[in-house]
Design an enzyme around this catalytic site. Structure first.
Site, PDB file in Angstrom:
ATOM      1  N   SER A  14       0.851  -1.197   0.000  1.00  0.00           N
ATOM      2  CA  SER A  14       0.000   0.000   0.000  1.00  0.00           C
ATOM      3  C   SER A  14       0.879   1.236   0.000  1.00  0.00           C
ATOM      4  O   SER A  14       2.082   1.155   0.243  1.00  0.00           O
ATOM      5  CB  SER A  14      -0.883   0.012   1.249  1.00  0.00           C
ATOM      6  OG  SER A  14      -0.094   0.303   2.386  1.00  0.00           O
ATOM      7  N   ASP A  15       0.302   2.385  -0.264  1.00  0.00           N
ATOM      8  CA  ASP A  15       1.021   3.624   0.014  1.00  0.00           C
ATOM      9  C   ASP A  15       1.009   3.802   1.544  1.00  0.00           C
ATOM     10  O   ASP A  15       0.292   3.099   2.262  1.00  0.00           O
ATOM     11  CB  ASP A  15       0.370   4.820  -0.688  1.00  0.00           C
ATOM     12  CG  ASP A  15       1.353   5.992  -0.819  1.00  0.00           C
ATOM     13  OD1 ASP A  15       2.351   6.032  -0.062  1.00  0.00           O
ATOM     14  OD2 ASP A  15       1.127   6.868  -1.670  1.00  0.00           O
ATOM     15  N   TRP A  16       1.780   4.757   2.015  1.00  0.00           N
ATOM     16  CA  TRP A  16       1.995   4.869   3.467  1.00  0.00           C
ATOM     17  C   TRP A  16       0.717   5.329   4.188  1.00  0.00           C
ATOM     18  O   TRP A  16       0.254   6.449   3.998  1.00  0.00           O
ATOM     19  CB  TRP A  16       3.166   5.820   3.706  1.00  0.00           C
ATOM     20  CG  TRP A  16       4.471   5.081   3.808  1.00  0.00           C
ATOM     21  CD1 TRP A  16       5.350   5.185   4.856  1.00  0.00           C
ATOM     22  CD2 TRP A  16       5.044   4.118   2.905  1.00  0.00           C
ATOM     23  NE1 TRP A  16       6.418   4.321   4.647  1.00  0.00           N
ATOM     24  CE2 TRP A  16       6.259   3.669   3.475  1.00  0.00           C
ATOM     25  CE3 TRP A  16       4.649   3.554   1.705  1.00  0.00           C
ATOM     26  CZ2 TRP A  16       7.067   2.710   2.859  1.00  0.00           C
ATOM     27  CZ3 TRP A  16       5.456   2.601   1.087  1.00  0.00           C
ATOM     28  CH2 TRP A  16       6.631   2.196   1.662  1.00  0.00           C
ATOM     29  N   GLY A  17       0.152   4.426   4.942  1.00  0.00           N
ATOM     30  CA  GLY A  17      -1.121   4.737   5.600  1.00  0.00           C
ATOM     31  C   GLY A  17      -2.301   4.543   4.671  1.00  0.00           C
ATOM     32  O   GLY A  17      -3.405   4.967   4.983  1.00  0.00           O
ATOM     33  N   GLY A  18      -2.093   3.887   3.564  1.00  0.00           N
ATOM     34  CA  GLY A  18      -3.159   3.755   2.569  1.00  0.00           C
ATOM     35  C   GLY A  18      -3.867   2.417   2.575  1.00  0.00           C
ATOM     36  O   GLY A  18      -4.578   2.108   1.624  1.00  0.00           O
TER      37      GLY A  18
END
Ligand code: BGC
Length: 925
Positions: A254-258
């Site tokens: 995922s993207d960071w925190g995504g």
């Protein structure tokens, strides 16, 4: 799609399988999350990162007993970044990705990729979060500067070479942000809506080609939703397309925190990245305790857990991060040269009324104005900003709302255009004015022979530009200077197109983008002719936002955390294709760029076939050595235009690998004469597998088979029947018949011939039965054929795939016969099934009274995608279990669902909720 070629791939697969089998579940789970190091945002060290590990964007522990090293991840595409992770660590700061795109030079991309890989490796980072490839759909997107272009092929070729370079150094590269992460406005709450077929032919095409060419170890998803599902939990895009249709063997992070929920583990996501940011977004870590609990409850099958781990190991083995020798030598001077060369080749000369190059022996008085040119050059802001050797020359805090506002700064890299101009123009008398006050700047301009205005704009991750204007009153400065001095030259340092109300009043315009740590030198060399400009625009510069598909950007100006929906109604008509279809004249077109020499083109030869090859001679007919970017544009005459109503476009006819546009991207050498260039674009498609899958009941495979032929078939039917309406019906009947009788198709003739036969017979049947009025078919040139109109009267079983096989009337221009045509009787009962879900009713304009002005609307589903039925009850059976990753794991949705309604995640508990705004009171750092 294979992974690393041949034996290496199978050995990586085998090793991954063997290693994974020996793992404990604890070890397996440990690979599924990455933790951020301490930096300016995450100020408390996470205990899961052992002492001695260099801080960076992501840390994943290894499994030493099995020889599996930890993963250390660092950003990004423009250099190895350090937003406060490591005291004093600097790295080569490359020009913006858009500048690299402007070079049209894949070799340069490969060289800068190698540079990146080497600099990452010497720091111990074995994953580079590079490969930003999102298409520049919107000239306001705050991250366009990180990406490459608006064209899928150019973006894919350049990104692939960069990734190849990184991975050649034994460092895993990502490709990101999958997919349609094309605006930054409230990006965590952004639902990007696109017609699936158009998506497939634009942004997804770029990913597909780049992945095929470079086999990046990992794919990073975007923050946004696509058609209602978060990118990181989007089963259609992850299981259906990436893992299913493309057979991508690497892992999805995922993207960071995504990561939107633990359920994303069931729909293709393998790794939750940036746990700390996830905690801020969702108040929980999804892939640690929550996922373990789901596993313990039996909601995550054992096979799926293995399926998540194996691709991570596979990429590690395929790229060799487990077999690193001593770190490579890093020659920072050479890396500086790479940054310099990229800047030189990326700078685009937009306008030149004989003002450039400046004569090096000049004794002239030159006013250099604005843009902090006495200090350095700007760089884009966000996770891709690189601290150059020696540090930033200046950091000017800009700020803004939301958490991204905290780090929104104007960074100046220490390469002063003013100082460099002084070096190259020793005889000139050069003065500097800061460009603070138009009147003051004009006073200096008036007393000089030449005025060079540097105009800058700050683009940043987390923000879209409100418009295309230059900030900080710079337009007024340029106007005042131009009024005071007829020899005014403007140098733009921007990450996006800008509008230029003053363009007629200045003599030259140079777009230098964010030119990286050697940018000042590159700009001075271009201005003085030491380097002949050869960059070409990788994005269209509109005259104003009114020309763009979305003059008003939805959500712009709403507070951080506001859900936003952006409909990318231009579909696949991104950038120059939009302009072509709209017959609009942009300010500067894609591919535009001037030179100090001239080039002639001759002897064009085009060889058709599975691959189209064009050969021609490029002659430098001027006096200076120079480089060219010859471009061949293949006009897609049959392409339906997006309508003024902004409805999405259905394209039935383009081969899967076809991308209109520039396909010869090699540069002529810097030698002055006769350069021969070849360009080729693969357009081959192996249909054997598709036929087998279609015969087994896979609609998507069938769709792939016929979509390249359907428009041509319709043309054929039109020629026989002489009526567009009849031709549509004949086409549908042909496709229905082909589907039902696919078993009868033998290999003795081509699929196309077979389809033609069916179509001809259908037409003849219709004529014989008097179902249609016979007419003599006109030998109509294709170019004048009206766009195929869609229809709503298909057999119901075709309805789940309307965008592919049928199209929507509302999306098409009515044909010439439309005005005279009587209202079309609706074959539907008063409340027919909608196109997305046969169980639901959707309102339908039964019969349009005036087709010419009000095309009837097709059934459109008003039910949000996630609430729709998973599969229509009257659709044929889904693909067989062999398409599932493992028998026990949740079945990959048929890629067909990409073209129908997105399936809800196969969740056994409540779906994940919405993320919390960063500044929500629930989070205490
Ligand atoms: C960006 C990614 C980046 C990640 C890690 C995110 O905010 O969108 O591109 O790789 O941070 O720093």
């Amino acid at each position: 799609m294979a992974g690393a070629g041949g034996d290496a791939a199978s050995s990586a697969d085998a090793r991954a399988r063997a290693a994974e089998e020996q793992m404990t579940d604890d070890e397996r789970f440990s690979l599924l999350v990455s933790v951020m190091g301490v930096n300016d945002v995450v100020t408390v060290r996470d205990e899961r990162i052992p002492e001695g590990v260099p801080m960076s964007a992501g840390y994943v522990p290894g499994v030493p007993r099995l020889g599996i090293p930890p993963l250390l991840m660092s950003d990004a595409s423009l250099g190895v970044t350090n937003p406060g992770y490591r005291e004093g660590d600097t790295a080569t700061a490359l020009p913006a990705g858009i500048a690299l795109g402007a070079s049209f030079n894949p070799e340069l991309a490969r060289g800068s990729g190698r540079m990146l890989g080497r600099e990452a490796r010497t720091r111990g980072f074995n994953v580079q979060l590079a490969g930003g490839i999102n298409l520049a759909r919107d000239p306001r997107n705050g991250r366009n500067f990180e990406y490459l272009s608006e064209d899928p092929l150019l973006s894919a070729v350049m990104a692939a070479e960069s990734i190849n370079g990184i991975q050649a150094e034994g460092v895993i590269s990502t490709i990101k942000h999958y997919s349609l992460n094309c605006n930054e406005t409230n990006r965590h709450w952004l639902d990007a809506i696109i017609d699936p077929a158009a998506h497939r032919e634009s942004d997804l095409l770029a990913f597909e080609i780049a992945i095929e060419r470079a086999q990046p170890g990992a794919v990073m998803t975007g923050y946004n939703k696509i058609n209602g599902e978060y990118a990181a939990g989007n089963s259609v895009l992850l299981l259906g397309v990436l893992k299913g249709a493309w057979g991508y063997p690497g892992w999805v992070m995922s993207d960071w925190g995504g990561t939107p929920g633990w359920e994303a583990a069931l729909t293709g996501l393998a790794q939750e990245s940036g746990l700390q940011l996830g905690l801020m977004m969702w108040q929980t870590e999804w892939f640690t305790a929550r996922l373990r609990q789901a596993y313990a409850d039996g909601d995550v099958p054992k096979e799926r857990l293995s399926d998540m781990v194996r691709p991570i190991l596979r990429s590690m083995f395929a790229i060799g991060v487990d077999a690193w020798g001593p770190p490579p030598e890093v020659d920072m001077a050479k890396h500086h040269e790479i940054a310099l060369e990229t800047a030189r080749q990326g700078i685009v000369l937009l306008k030149n009324d004989d003002a450039l190059p400046l004569a090096t022996g000049t004794m002239a008085r030159i006013a250099v104005i604005g843009g902090h040119a006495q200090i350095g050059v700007p760089t884009g802001c966000g996770s891709s900003a690189v601290v150059p050797p020696g540090g930033f020359a200046e950091v000017i805090e800009v700020g803004g709302p939301g958490i991204m506002g905290v780090g929104r700064n104007l960074y100046l890299l220490p390469s002063s255009p003013l100082a460099e101009l002084c070096k190259l123009l020793p005889g000139a008398e050069i003065e500097f004015d800061p460009g603070m006050n138009p009147a003051e700047s004009a006073l200096m301009a008036a007393r000089c022979d030449v005025a060079i205005v540097f105009a800058i704009k700050l683009d940043s991750e987390g923000f879209d530009d409100p418009d295309l204007s230059l900030p900080w009153g710079q337009n007024a400065v340029i106007e005042a200077v131009a009024a005071a001095n007829p020899n005014t030259i403007v140098v733009l340092e921007t990450g996006n197109p800008v509008v230029m109300p003053w363009s007629d009043r200045v003599r030259a315009i140079v777009e230098a983008w964010y030119p990286g740590q050697a940018g000042g030198q590159a700009i001075a060399e271009i201005l003085t002719g030491a380097v002949n400009p050869s960059g070409r625009l990788p994005v269209t510069f509109p005259a104003d936002l009114g020309q763009s598909p979305r003059p008003d950007l939805p959500g712009l100006g709403t507070p951080w955390g506001t859900p936003v929906t952006i409909e990318y109604t231009e579909g696949a008509e991104v950038g120059y294709r939009w302009f072509a279809h709209q017959h609009q004249q942009p300010l500067y077109a894609f591919g535009h760029g001037l030179s100090y020499t001239t080039f002639d083109y001759s002897n064009l030869e085009v060889e058709a076939g599975d691959t189209i090859t064009a050969t021609f001679t490029v002659t430098n007919s001027g006096q200076r050595a120079g480089a060219d970017v010859p471009q061949l544009v293949s006009p897609n005459r049959r392409s339906p235009a997006p309508t003024a109503t902004g409805k999405t476009v259905r394209r039935r006819h383009r081969p899967i690998r076809h991308a209109d546009g520039v396909f010869t991207v090699e540069r002529a050498e810097r030698a002055p004469r006769n350069e021969h260039k070849r360009g080729c674009m693969p357009m081959q498609m192996d249909t054997t597998d598709l036929i087998a899958r279609a015969r087994a009941g896979d609609h998507n495979a069938f769709r792939h088979l016929v979509q390249g032929h359907s428009h041509e078939l319709q043309v054929h039917c039109y020629r026989i029947l002489g009526s567009l309406q009849d031709a549509e019906d004949a086409l549908q009947e042909t496709l229905v018949s082909a589907w039902r009788n696919l078993g009868e198709f033998g290999q003795r003739s081509s699929l196309r011939t077979w389809l033609y036969k069916i179509a001809t017979n259908r037409c003849l049947d219709m004529l014989r039965a008097g179902r249609r009025r016979p007419r003599i078919a006109l030998p109509l040139p294709e170019a004048t054929l009206p766009e195929p109109a869609g229809t709503g009267n298909a057999p119901p079983w075709l309805e789940p795939y309307p965008d592919v096989l049928l199209g929507h009337l509302a999306d098409q221009r009515p044909g010439p016969e439309a005005a005279a045509r009587p209202p079309r009787p609706s074959p539907w009962p008063s409340s027919p099934p909608c196109s997305c879900c046969p169980h639901a009713s959707a309102p339908r304009s039964s019969s349009a009274t005036s087709w010419a002005t009000t095309p009837p609307k097709p059934p459109r589903c008003s039910i949000p995608p996630r609430n729709r039925c998973k599969a229509p009850s009257n659709a044929p059976a889904p693909p067989s279990a062999t398409t599932s990753p493992t028998p026990a794991a949740p079945a990959a949705p048929a890629a067909a669902s990409l073209y129908a309604s997105p399936a809800p995640p196969p969740s056994t508990s409540s779906p994940p909720g919405s993320p919390t705004p960063w500044n929500a009171p629930t989070w205490t750092p």
